[in-house]
Design a protein around this motif. Structure first.
Motif, PDB file in Angstrom:
ATOM      1  N   GLN A  16     -10.055 -15.635  27.132  1.00  0.00           N
ATOM      2  CA  GLN A  16      -8.951 -15.944  26.603  1.00  0.00           C
ATOM      3  C   GLN A  16      -8.314 -15.052  25.572  1.00  0.00           C
ATOM      4  N   TYR A  17      -8.083 -13.858  25.785  1.00  0.00           N
ATOM      5  CA  TYR A  17      -7.776 -12.847  24.874  1.00  0.00           C
ATOM      6  C   TYR A  17      -6.570 -12.952  24.233  1.00  0.00           C
ATOM      7  N   GLU A  18      -5.323 -13.672  24.909  1.00  0.00           N
ATOM      8  CA  GLU A  18      -3.949 -13.865  24.415  1.00  0.00           C
ATOM      9  C   GLU A  18      -3.947 -14.418  22.870  1.00  0.00           C
ATOM     10  N   GLN A  19      -4.823 -15.352  22.697  1.00  0.00           N
ATOM     11  CA  GLN A  19      -5.015 -15.903  21.459  1.00  0.00           C
ATOM     12  C   GLN A  19      -5.356 -14.766  20.395  1.00  0.00           C
ATOM     13  N   VAL A  20      -6.205 -14.025  20.866  1.00  0.00           N
ATOM     14  CA  VAL A  20      -6.701 -13.173  19.717  1.00  0.00           C
ATOM     15  C   VAL A  20      -5.454 -11.909  19.534  1.00  0.00           C
ATOM     16  N   ILE A  21      -5.043 -11.446  20.568  1.00  0.00           N
ATOM     17  CA  ILE A  21      -4.001 -10.655  20.324  1.00  0.00           C
ATOM     18  C   ILE A  21      -2.690 -11.108  19.746  1.00  0.00           C
ATOM     19  N   ASN A  22      -2.236 -12.460  20.112  1.00  0.00           N
ATOM     20  CA  ASN A  22      -1.021 -13.158  19.277  1.00  0.00           C
ATOM     21  C   ASN A  22      -1.388 -13.183  17.662  1.00  0.00           C
ATOM     22  N   LYS A  23      -2.688 -13.520  17.346  1.00  0.00           N
ATOM     23  CA  LYS A  23      -3.163 -13.561  15.995  1.00  0.00           C
ATOM     24  C   LYS A  23      -2.859 -12.261  15.224  1.00  0.00           C
ATOM     25  N   ALA A  24      -3.447 -11.334  16.127  1.00  0.00           N
ATOM     26  CA  ALA A  24      -3.125  -9.856  15.517  1.00  0.00           C
ATOM     27  C   ALA A  24      -1.728  -9.328  15.427  1.00  0.00           C
ATOM     28  N   ILE A 108     -10.364  -5.085  11.895  1.00  0.00           N
ATOM     29  CA  ILE A 108     -10.842  -5.433  13.428  1.00  0.00           C
ATOM     30  C   ILE A 108     -10.605  -7.041  13.566  1.00  0.00           C
ATOM     31  N   VAL A 109      -9.965  -7.123  14.605  1.00  0.00           N
ATOM     32  CA  VAL A 109      -9.651  -8.815  14.923  1.00  0.00           C
ATOM     33  C   VAL A 109     -10.325  -8.901  16.173  1.00  0.00           C
ATOM     34  N   ILE A 110     -11.216  -9.987  16.490  1.00  0.00           N
ATOM     35  CA  ILE A 110     -12.062 -10.444  17.804  1.00  0.00           C
ATOM     36  C   ILE A 110     -12.101 -11.762  17.608  1.00  0.00           C
ATOM     37  N   GLY A 111     -12.204 -12.184  19.099  1.00  0.00           N
ATOM     38  CA  GLY A 111     -12.596 -13.561  19.116  1.00  0.00           C
ATOM     39  C   GLY A 111     -13.656 -14.124  19.168  1.00  0.00           C
ATOM     40  N   THR A 112     -13.821 -15.274  18.966  1.00  0.00           N
ATOM     41  CA  THR A 112     -14.986 -15.983  18.877  1.00  0.00           C
ATOM     42  C   THR A 112     -15.080 -17.424  19.800  1.00  0.00           C
ATOM     43  N   HIS A 131     -21.413  -7.647  10.971  1.00  0.00           N
ATOM     44  CA  HIS A 131     -22.631  -7.032   9.876  1.00  0.00           C
ATOM     45  C   HIS A 131     -22.886  -5.590  10.054  1.00  0.00           C
ATOM     46  N   GLY A 132     -22.079  -4.976  10.853  1.00  0.00           N
ATOM     47  CA  GLY A 132     -22.284  -3.465  11.050  1.00  0.00           C
ATOM     48  C   GLY A 132     -20.894  -2.596  10.596  1.00  0.00           C
ATOM     49  N   VAL A 133     -20.039  -3.221  10.168  1.00  0.00           N
ATOM     50  CA  VAL A 133     -18.806  -2.455   9.807  1.00  0.00           C
ATOM     51  C   VAL A 133     -18.207  -2.336   8.323  1.00  0.00           C
ATOM     52  N   LYS A 134     -17.451  -1.296   8.015  1.00  0.00           N
ATOM     53  CA  LYS A 134     -17.119  -1.457   6.584  1.00  0.00           C
ATOM     54  C   LYS A 134     -15.655  -1.944   6.618  1.00  0.00           C
ATOM     55  N   GLN A 135     -15.088  -2.096   7.538  1.00  0.00           N
ATOM     56  CA  GLN A 135     -13.786  -2.725   7.783  1.00  0.00           C
ATOM     57  C   GLN A 135     -13.602  -4.205   7.447  1.00  0.00           C
ATOM     58  N   ASP A 136     -12.578  -4.917   7.188  1.00  0.00           N
ATOM     59  CA  ASP A 136     -12.566  -6.256   7.229  1.00  0.00           C
ATOM     60  C   ASP A 136     -12.331  -6.815   8.566  1.00  0.00           C
ATOM     61  N   VAL A 137     -13.042  -7.815   8.934  1.00  0.00           N
ATOM     62  CA  VAL A 137     -13.104  -8.533  10.259  1.00  0.00           C
ATOM     63  C   VAL A 137     -12.459  -9.778  10.140  1.00  0.00           C
ATOM     64  N   LEU A 138     -11.627 -10.186  11.116  1.00  0.00           N
ATOM     65  CA  LEU A 138     -11.028 -11.415  11.368  1.00  0.00           C
ATOM     66  C   LEU A 138     -11.490 -11.972  12.705  1.00  0.00           C
ATOM     67  N   ALA A 139     -12.303 -12.953  12.651  1.00  0.00           N
ATOM     68  CA  ALA A 139     -12.681 -13.819  13.827  1.00  0.00           C
ATOM     69  C   ALA A 139     -11.952 -14.729  14.033  1.00  0.00           C
ATOM     70  N   VAL A 140     -11.208 -14.749  15.250  1.00  0.00           N
ATOM     71  CA  VAL A 140     -10.154 -15.645  15.668  1.00  0.00           C
ATOM     72  C   VAL A 140     -10.831 -16.825  16.551  1.00  0.00           C
ATOM     73  N   ARG A 141     -10.879 -18.024  16.188  1.00  0.00           N
ATOM     74  CA  ARG A 141     -11.425 -19.083  16.873  1.00  0.00           C
ATOM     75  C   ARG A 141     -10.800 -19.257  18.237  1.00  0.00           C
ATOM     76  N   ILE A 142     -11.561 -19.282  19.397  1.00  0.00           N
ATOM     77  CA  ILE A 142     -10.856 -19.415  20.638  1.00  0.00           C
ATOM     78  C   ILE A 142     -10.811 -20.616  21.152  1.00  0.00           C
ATOM     79  N   LYS A 143      -9.659 -21.471  21.364  1.00  0.00           N
ATOM     80  CA  LYS A 143      -9.615 -22.734  21.670  1.00  0.00           C
ATOM     81  C   LYS A 143      -9.662 -22.783  23.149  1.00  0.00           C
ATOM     82  N   GLU A 144     -10.588 -23.519  23.815  1.00  0.00           N
ATOM     83  CA  GLU A 144     -10.628 -23.683  25.087  1.00  0.00           C
ATOM     84  C   GLU A 144      -9.573 -24.540  25.666  1.00  0.00           C
TER      85      GLU A 144
END
Length: 144
Positions: A16-24, A108-112, A131-144
């Motif tokens: 469900q990538y739509e939630q991740v892209i829409n958040k970005a 970096i915006v990524i789904g979880t 745990h491996g990047v120097k950028q900020d990471v936004l984890a978007v909780r994917i709602k099933e």
């Protein structure tokens, strides 16, 4: 407005990538700030578990080409220019980190899914990226 000028959105085209892209899209100043990435595993990724299997006859190009075309289609659907759509076969966390560095992303915006155990907070790919990047990471909780 946000201070993020270049956002890398890591998706799984089979989830469900739509939630991740829409958040970005809610974070960015312009769609021109977004880059999209999908990293499928190579078919031979399981080779350590199948010792002695001959992979020389395996042609994974059709699956890879279809996935790449699907990613470009998703980019068009969300108005992301093809020059900012990145596709790389390999280990997802490593390649996401590499692309983020190459394009000088600052977020970096990524789904979880966060299903169980340590993955309750972050999915395994999201956790590895974090745990491996120097950028900020936004984890978007994917709602099933």
């Amino acid at each position: 407005m946000t201070n993020y000028k270049k956002i890398l959105v890591a998706i799984d085209i089979h989830a469900q990538y739509e939630q991740v892209i829409n958040k970005a899209l809610t974070i960015c100043n312009s769609k021109d700030d977004l880059n999209l990435v999908y990293v499928p595993l190579p078919i031979t990724y399981i080779s350590p578990y199948l010792y002695g299997v001959d992979y020389s006859d395996i042609d994974d190009s059709e699956r890879v080409n279809k996935s790449h075309e699907e990613l470009k289609s998703i980019g068009r659907k969300f108005g992301i220019d093809e020059s900012r759509v990145h596709f790389k076969v390999g280990e997802a966390a490593d390649e996401i980190q590499n692309i983020a560095n190459e394009i000088h992303a600052d977020l970096i915006v990524i789904g979880t899914h966060g299903r169980s155990g340590l993955k309750l907070l972050l999915g395994s790919t999201a956790n590895s990226v974090l745990h491996g990047v120097k950028q900020d990471v936004l984890a978007v909780r994917i709602k099933e």
